[in-house]
Structure formats: C-alpha cells, structure tokens
Design an enzyme around this catalytic site. Structure first.
Site, PDB file in Angstrom:
ATOM      1  CB  CYS A  73     -12.871 -20.521 -17.739  1.00 28.97           C
ATOM      2  SG  CYS A  73     -11.235 -20.992 -17.163  1.00 28.97           S
ATOM      3  CB  CYS A 197      -8.042 -26.681 -19.712  1.00 27.20           C
ATOM      4  SG  CYS A 197      -9.581 -26.185 -20.512  1.00 27.20           S
TER       5      CYS A 197
END
Length: 268
Positions: A73, A197
């Site tokens: 991530c 994101c």
C-alpha cells in the site's frame, strides 16, 4: 488486552497504526483486523499497519487491508514512515521492508516521498491497461469521471475471474492536461471506492506517462493531491519511481482487543 493505536491518513486513505514492538494482534489477526477497520463497529480504516523491528532495516511494515488480506500500500507506506518518525525509529530518511521488498523514503514535515519498486512492463492498449506496482491495478481511461459508476464498474472488473483469478484493484483516469490527471479507485480488500490509493495513482501515472510522455505527473484524487516521478529506461521498464504526498496523524487512543475479538463483523 488493551492496545494503543494511532490513526493516520494520506490524502484520505486512512490507516490504524500499531507499534508492533509493543503489541501483538495474536496468531490469527484477521478477525481482529476486520473488526478494528469496520467503520460502524470499530475504529474504522482502509487498512491496519504494524511496525516491527527488522535486522538490516529501520523497520518492517506489516500491512493488512480492511478485510485482513495483505498487499503493498503506497499511501499506507507513506503513513508508516510518518509513524516511524513519530515513534523515534527514523529521522528524515527511512530504509524499510514491505511485502513487495525494500523501500527508501524521505520525510519533511508532513510531506513523504516514497521510492516504489521497479515496474518492468505495462500491459494493454486503447483505454484499458494492467500494471503491478506492488499491488495489481487495472487502469481505464474515461472521458467523464465525476459521475462515473466507479463502484459498479470497478466491482465488475475486480471480480472478473477470467482476467484476474486473484482479483485486482481498478483505477479510472481522466487527463486534465499534459502533466495532470484525475484518478478514482475501487480498491480490492476494501471492496469499495477509497478517497485515494498510492499504488493505484502510481500505476495511473506510469500508464499516462507511457502514453503521453511526462515523467512527472500530478494526480488529483478525492482525498487530495499526489505526485509521481519516474525514469523510463531504454528497455521500457520504469525505475526511480517516487510517490510523494502528505501523511498526517489524526488521533490516537486505546482499545480492547479481547472485546473486539468477541464480535463477529462481516465486511461489506
């Protein structure tokens, strides 16, 4: 058992941060992580991150999506760097390990610049592409993004077993000008649209750069602004990929893991 947690966000991507040197979530942390990340019954977050000591590195980042699954991530890693500085594990520079390998990062104030892993290829043509930036991403160019059905279309592509047996994140990209794009994301593991994101905007910047030409791309997301720079080699691979943007601590608190483990909560 009570644990101390911290809440961080990077352009609206929010994470529960735990000092893994002090606390453990047990041998099977997935049920607890699901409950902690649930926005109605827990703290609420897109994911949970533990920082642990790792020989040869400043720290190791253990990242779990809201459903308990693991992946890389980008925004989470940037928040992890900010958390590591808060804990006194680093100063201005970091060398840490994540699920996709080693990373370098620099932090100045609330601005964190993260070196992502090398990307060898981009697949696709026309409006649809695929690129793995530590996590898999389907990238689709669209002409109108504000009213686009990100959740419906994203869920359909994410669960396309013929194309993606393991699933994928789905990003929708609109060009604003030569060096500026807008991105919205349906995120695997959260199973919904997220405000931002990091691996996704990185994927979009590489796809856009490979098609239009700039090696520095500004990205507008629902949660804020990010920047991605990179170098494209003669072989076609992408190197020196830097994802940069803000990472902020929002609040901290304590919560009982024993009580959370007793609740069975299903992630929608």
């Amino acid at each position: 058992m009570n644990i101390t947690f911290y809440k961080y966000q990077g352009t609206g991507n929010d994470f529960i941060m735990v000092d893994g040197r002090e606390h453990s979530l047990g041998k099977d942390p997935v049920p607890t992580i699901k409950n902690l990340c649930h926005r109605k019954f827990g703290i609420g977050a897109d994911g949970l991150i533990l920082l642990k000591e790792k020989e040869g590195y400043d720290f190791e980042m253990i990242y779990h999506n809201a459903d308990g699954s693991q992946s890389m991530c980008g925004n989470g890693a940037r928040c992890a760097v900010a958390f590591a500085r808060f804990l006194g594990m680093i100063r201005e520079n970091a060398h840490f390990l994540a699920i996709d390998g080693p990373h370098l990062a620099e932090i100045s104030g609330e601005w964190v610049a993260l070196e992502m892993g090398k990307v060898n290829t981009i697949q696709g043509a026309g409006r649809d592409y695929f690129v793995n930036t530590g996590s898999p991403h389907h990238v689709r160019f669209v002409e109108e993004l504000e009213n686009y059905d990100v959740v419906g279309t994203g869920r359909k592509i994410r669960h396309d077993k013929d194309s993606y047996p393991e699933g994928t994140n789905v990003n929708f990209i609109k060009a604003l000008d030569k060096n500026h794009i807008e991105v919205r994301t349906f995120e695997r593991g959260v199973e919904d649209e997220t405000l931002s994101c990091g691996t996704g905007v990185t994927a979009c910047a590489l796809v856009y750069g490979s098609q239009v030409g700039p090696n520095k791309v500004k990205i507008r997301t629902l949660g804020g602004n990010l920047e991605v720079t990179f170098v494209k080699s003669q072989s076609g691979s992408f190197e020196n990929i830097i994802l940069a943007g803000p990472a902020k601590q929002v609040f901290s608190g304590k919560i009982s893991i024993a009580e959370m483990a007793g609740d069975k909560v299903n992630l929608r």
